[in-house]
Design a protein around this motif. Structure first.
Motif, PDB file in Angstrom:
ATOM      1  N   ILE A 155       0.834  -1.203   0.000  1.00  0.00           N
ATOM      2  CA  ILE A 155       0.000   0.000   0.000  1.00  0.00           C
ATOM      3  C   ILE A 155       0.869   1.254   0.000  1.00  0.00           C
ATOM      4  CG2 ILE A 155      -1.667   1.341   1.351  1.00  0.00           C
ATOM      5  CD1 ILE A 155      -2.808  -1.376   2.299  1.00  0.00           C
ATOM      6  N   ARG A 156       1.958   1.210   0.755  1.00  0.00           N
ATOM      7  CA  ARG A 156       2.868   2.359   0.750  1.00  0.00           C
ATOM      8  C   ARG A 156       3.460   2.570  -0.640  1.00  0.00           C
ATOM      9  NH1 ARG A 156       8.554   3.132   4.150  1.00  0.00           N
ATOM     10  NH2 ARG A 156       9.227   4.961   2.998  1.00  0.00           N
ATOM     11  N   ARG A 158       2.339   1.553  -3.556  1.00  0.00           N
ATOM     12  CA  ARG A 158       1.311   1.942  -4.532  1.00  0.00           C
ATOM     13  C   ARG A 158       0.902   3.396  -4.329  1.00  0.00           C
ATOM     14  NH1 ARG A 158      -0.195   2.808  -8.438  1.00  0.00           N
ATOM     15  NH2 ARG A 158      -1.843   1.993  -9.771  1.00  0.00           N
ATOM     16  N   THR A 159       0.826   3.827  -3.075  1.00  0.00           N
ATOM     17  CA  THR A 159       0.473   5.210  -2.776  1.00  0.00           C
ATOM     18  C   THR A 159       1.526   6.167  -3.308  1.00  0.00           C
ATOM     19  OG1 THR A 159      -0.694   4.515  -0.765  1.00  0.00           O
ATOM     20  CG2 THR A 159      -0.085   6.831  -0.925  1.00  0.00           C
ATOM     21  N   GLU A 160       2.793   5.843  -3.041  1.00  0.00           N
ATOM     22  CA  GLU A 160       3.869   6.724  -3.481  1.00  0.00           C
ATOM     23  C   GLU A 160       4.039   6.696  -4.998  1.00  0.00           C
ATOM     24  OE1 GLU A 160       7.181   5.480  -1.123  1.00  0.00           O
ATOM     25  OE2 GLU A 160       6.478   6.567   0.666  1.00  0.00           O
ATOM     26  N   GLU A 162       1.675   6.766  -7.005  1.00  0.00           N
ATOM     27  CA  GLU A 162       0.675   7.714  -7.499  1.00  0.00           C
ATOM     28  C   GLU A 162       1.021   9.152  -7.129  1.00  0.00           C
ATOM     29  OE1 GLU A 162      -1.847   7.131  -9.466  1.00  0.00           O
ATOM     30  OE2 GLU A 162      -1.334   5.004  -9.580  1.00  0.00           O
ATOM     31  N   LYS A 164       1.535  10.333  -4.089  1.00  0.00           N
ATOM     32  CA  LYS A 164       1.000  10.753  -2.798  1.00  0.00           C
ATOM     33  C   LYS A 164       1.937  10.300  -1.681  1.00  0.00           C
ATOM     34  CE  LYS A 164      -3.403  10.574  -2.112  1.00  0.00           C
ATOM     35  NZ  LYS A 164      -4.809  10.120  -1.921  1.00  0.00           N
ATOM     36  N   SER A 166       2.786   8.549   1.882  1.00  0.00           N
ATOM     37  CA  SER A 166       2.262   7.536   2.785  1.00  0.00           C
ATOM     38  C   SER A 166       2.557   7.969   4.216  1.00  0.00           C
ATOM     39  CB  SER A 166       2.893   6.170   2.488  1.00  0.00           C
ATOM     40  OG  SER A 166       2.271   5.157   3.245  1.00  0.00           O
ATOM     41  N   ARG A 207      -2.975   2.643   6.572  1.00  0.00           N
ATOM     42  CA  ARG A 207      -2.332   3.262   5.418  1.00  0.00           C
ATOM     43  C   ARG A 207      -3.310   3.416   4.250  1.00  0.00           C
ATOM     44  NH1 ARG A 207       3.918   0.994   4.996  1.00  0.00           N
ATOM     45  NH2 ARG A 207       4.757   2.563   6.414  1.00  0.00           N
ATOM     46  N   LEU A 208      -4.172   2.426   4.065  1.00  0.00           N
ATOM     47  CA  LEU A 208      -5.143   2.500   2.973  1.00  0.00           C
ATOM     48  C   LEU A 208      -6.114   3.653   3.189  1.00  0.00           C
ATOM     49  CD1 LEU A 208      -6.358   1.326   0.397  1.00  0.00           C
ATOM     50  CD2 LEU A 208      -7.723  -0.208   1.837  1.00  0.00           C
ATOM     51  N   ALA A 211      -4.362   6.787   2.402  1.00  0.00           N
ATOM     52  CA  ALA A 211      -4.077   6.892   0.968  1.00  0.00           C
ATOM     53  C   ALA A 211      -5.321   7.275   0.174  1.00  0.00           C
ATOM     54  CB  ALA A 211      -3.519   5.572   0.443  1.00  0.00           C
ATOM     55  N   LEU A 212      -6.498   6.858   0.644  1.00  0.00           N
ATOM     56  CA  LEU A 212      -7.744   7.133  -0.084  1.00  0.00           C
ATOM     57  C   LEU A 212      -8.316   8.512   0.201  1.00  0.00           C
ATOM     58  CD1 LEU A 212      -9.546   3.681   0.184  1.00  0.00           C
ATOM     59  CD2 LEU A 212      -8.224   4.600  -1.728  1.00  0.00           C
TER      60      LEU A 212
END
Length: 220
Positions: A155-156, A158-160, A162, A164, A166, A207-208, A211-212
């Motif tokens: 998740i970290r 994938r967030t970074e 994009e 964004k 984390s 984290r999710l 992130a959302l």
């Protein structure tokens, strides 16, 4: 975290710019334990800086081999205390590789990718060994723990990816390793897996959730 590369002299100026950008993404130690370990590994890295045959990538591979298949075999064979020593050594090397790369000025995304991927293999080996100690009782909490430990870094990343930011969370790898060591030394494997499953999945959802959250638009 390993960040080794083979930047050549003609590309040095561009490489230094890349390294500065890369070092901004390196997670700084937050807890007292992380800071203590970092102080040790930086000093070791400075000692090894001129030993060209010791490379960050080699340290990464050795770290993963010790903390993954070797420690897993020790756990499955009933040598829990020795497995703890192997895990501690692996964790030390896991910090050392990145520090050595930064001291030498050879940081790269490729080294960081190698380190992150091998970390996931280490997690799988260790939790699988814990499950195999008693598959009947350990399977469900073990699989949930494995799911959580996989999702937290995913998740970290994938967030970074994009663009964004984390966030730090209680279920980070240092916390999981401390729990693992305590569980192995006490012999309380089932409670260990249950706690790992709860903490890692809570951390993943934490984290999710962050992130959302939509980022605030810059005011015009």
């Amino acid at each position: 975290m390993n960040t080794e590369s083979s930047t050549t002299d003609p590309d040095r100026m561009q490489g230094e710019g890349d390294r500065e950008s890369l070092e901004k993404t390196i997670a700084r130690p937050r807890s007292f334990i992380e800071k203590t370990i970092k102080n040790v590994t930086v000093k070791i890295a400075e000692t090894l800086v001129n030993l060209s045959w010791i490379t960050p990538n080699r340290i990464t591979v050795v770290s993963a081999a010790i903390g993954g298949p070797f420690a897993a075999w020790l756990i499955y064979s009933g040598y829990g205390s020795i497995a703890v020593a192997a895990i501690l050594l692996s964790g030390l090397l896991d910090d050392l590789d990145g520090d050595l790369a930064r001291v030498r000025g050879v940081s790269s995304p490729e080294g960081a990718i190698l380190d992150s991927v091998l970390d996931r293999y280490v997690d799988v080996f260790l939790i699988s060994a814990l499950i195999l100690l008693d598959p009947t009782r350990h399977l469900i909490p073990g699989l949930l723990a494995l799911l959580g430990t996989t999702m937290v870094p995913y998740i970290r990343a994938r967030t970074e990816a994009e663009g964004k930011n984390s966030i730090a969370t209680i279920g980070d790898r240092t916390t999981r390793f401390i729990l693992l060591i305590v569980g192995l030394l006490s012999g309380q494997i089932l409670p260990l897996l249950i706690i790992l499953a709860i903490i890692s999945n809570l951390a993943a959802f934490h984290r999710l959730f962050f992130a959302l959250k939509p980022e605030k638009s810059a005011s015009v």
